[in-house]
Scaffold this active site. Structure first.
Site, short mmCIF file in Angstrom:
data_model
loop_
_atom_site.label_atom_id
_atom_site.label_comp_id
_atom_site.label_asym_id
_atom_site.label_seq_id
_atom_site.Cartn_x
_atom_site.Cartn_y
_atom_site.Cartn_z
N GLN A 1 0.82 -1.22 0.00
CA GLN A 1 0.00 0.00 0.00
C GLN A 1 0.85 1.26 0.00
O GLN A 1 0.41 2.31 -0.49
CB GLN A 1 -0.93 0.00 1.21
N HIS B 1 1.31 3.21 -3.31
CA HIS B 1 0.26 4.05 -3.90
C HIS B 1 0.72 5.49 -4.05
O HIS B 1 0.33 6.16 -5.01
CB HIS B 1 -1.00 4.00 -3.03
N GLU C 1 -8.46 3.39 6.34
CA GLU C 1 -9.16 2.89 5.15
C GLU C 1 -9.10 1.36 5.08
O GLU C 1 -10.11 0.70 4.91
CB GLU C 1 -8.52 3.50 3.90
N HIS C 2 -7.90 0.80 5.15
CA HIS C 2 -7.71 -0.65 5.11
C HIS C 2 -7.15 -1.11 6.44
O HIS C 2 -6.15 -0.56 6.90
CB HIS C 2 -6.72 -1.05 4.02
N HIS D 1 -50.09 24.41 9.00
CA HIS D 1 -50.01 22.97 9.21
C HIS D 1 -51.21 22.49 10.04
O HIS D 1 -51.83 21.47 9.75
CB HIS D 1 -48.72 22.61 9.98
#
Length: 418
Positions: free
Chosen positions: A230, A233, A298-299, A392
């Site tokens: 990772q 990235h 995230e992971h 109303h």
């Protein structure tokens, strides 16, 4: 960056196709007769992709489609009778059109086509417009093939802010969409942020994040390899190890230093590890899970003796990857769950992209019994006047009088027509 993005969006809003073409030529050196690929162009491009690649894309897409279909099947319409003759219902209606951005640049994320196009089609979106940047002046064949196989109704070779703005706002040749999905660089992410409200978006995306929880049973080499998977990235990708074993942590550190020089993406991964890598040693697994939750990564990968403990122990994560037979790249590429996931702590309040993101959950109401309408009308009148909403209240009063025996103090009740 925010000012640059705003200027591009405003120009596309004002000048449409002319602005899109101008920025595409400026940023990508790309100005074809049409940014949208024709059916003939798509067929020619797909035919140039090796059969093995097409087979692999189809395999990955079957996994994504199967999981997305299971998600869709879990979302049901219903109708309930809450009082005599009072029916309340829920329908899940797909948006009319979605836009899917499939990134190019440093890493063309072909898998994003599965995640954004295919998931939308499973949700029932009638029109999915997909776009990807040109690659050195030509359409990227594998990305185009992935978008086509996923079921994109329109395929554009167009990147950057100009692509996102065109899909969101519409131009003379590109119809607007209702929701923008897919990862991108910082400029694309900023464009989605600025356009949010005019259109929906999937997530406010930041750099890829990964976190591993490991105990003394973890393989340090596997820990190192999976962290670096990772880190490549981008140089701003956080990589965190939380372990109950100092020996495992120290061995993983040694493996990382040994592995980095031999990686083709070693320079990027090394920068991420140098600037955003962390190793924490905790006294217990419970403490490790609590610390991991505080990151809301995230992971989150669980390399422990009993990885399923994390399912009951953790709450804040984009996606969990349980056990040594599972790795984050499976989720990134082909296992079937969606890889568009929350970053920057957003996992504290949201999950990732899924079928439900393309659905509008809408409700309806119907009162069929006089007595129930009269009862609701009387209570509605009282509650509305508590808030000084006379209009109303009168809607309720009228039904209390029409369908019950209440007096109408502010008007004469007319006879009902037959």
């Amino acid at each position: 960056m925010a000012d640059t993005v705003a200027a591009v969006i405003n120009d596309v809003r004002a000048d449409g196709d002319d602005a899109v073409r101008r920025y595409s030529a400026q940023f990508d050196g790309w100005s074809p007769a049409s940014f949208r690929l024709s059916e003939e162009q798509i067929a020619k491009i797909v035919s140039s992709v090796p059969d093995t690649v097409l087979d692999d894309l189809r395999f990955a897409q079957r996994q994504v489609q199967g999981f997305a279909q299971a998600q869709r099947d879990s979302i049901r319409d219903f109708e309930v009778e809450t009082l005599d003759g009072v029916f309340l219902g829920q329908r899940n209606v797909p948006v009319d059109a979605s836009g899917a951005y499939v990134p190019g640049g440093r890493y063309p994320l072909t898998a994003s086509a599965h995640m954004t196009v295919l998931t939308a089609k499973v949700a029932g979106v009638a029109r999915v417009a997909a776009t990807t940047p040109p690659n050195q002046g030509t359409p990227p064949p594998v990305s185009v093939a992935a978008m086509h196989l996923a079921g994109a109704d329109e395929i554009y070779v167009l990147g950057g802010v100009q692509a996102v703005a065109a899909l969101a706002l519409g131009t003379e040749t590109i119809a607007p969409v209702n929701i923008l999905t897919g990862p991108g660089n910082a400029y694309v992410a900023e464009a989605k942020r600025q356009l949010f409200g005019e259109v929906g978006i999937d997530l406010f995306a930041g750099p890829t994040e990964t976190l591993i929880v490991a105990d003394e049973h973890a393989d340090p080499l596997m820990v190192a390899v999976d962290l670096l998977s990772q880190a490549e990235h981008g140089p701003d990708s956080p990589c965190v190890l939380i372990t109950t074993s100092e020996p495992v942590g120290r061995a993983a550190l040694r493996h990382i230093e040994e592995l980095l020089p031999g990686m083709a993406t070693g320079k990027v991964a090394a920068a991420a590890w140098r600037d955003h890598g962390e190793v924490h040693v905790t006294d217990s697994l419970a403490e490790a899970f609590a610390l991991a939750d505080s990151y809301a990564s995230e992971h989150v990968q669980i390399l422990t003796e009993d990885p399923r403990l994390a399912l009951d122990s953790m709450r804040n994560f984009g996606a969990l990857f349980l056990g040594e037979r599972t790795c984050v790249p499976y989720g990134d590429k082909l296992i079937g769950t969606n890889h568009v996931l929350p970053t920057r702590g957003a996992a504290r309040y949201t999950g990732g992209l899924w079928v439900g993101k393309f659905l509008k959950t809408v409700t309806y109401q119907e009162v069929r019994e006089d007595l129930s309408s009269a009862q609701l009308g009387e209570i509605c009148g009282r509650l509305s006047r508590l808030e000084q909403f006379e209009g109303h209240a009168r809607s309720g009063d009228l039904r209390a009088a029409r369908f019950g025996d209440a007096e109408l103090a502010w008007a004469e009740l007319p006879e009902r027509s037959v």
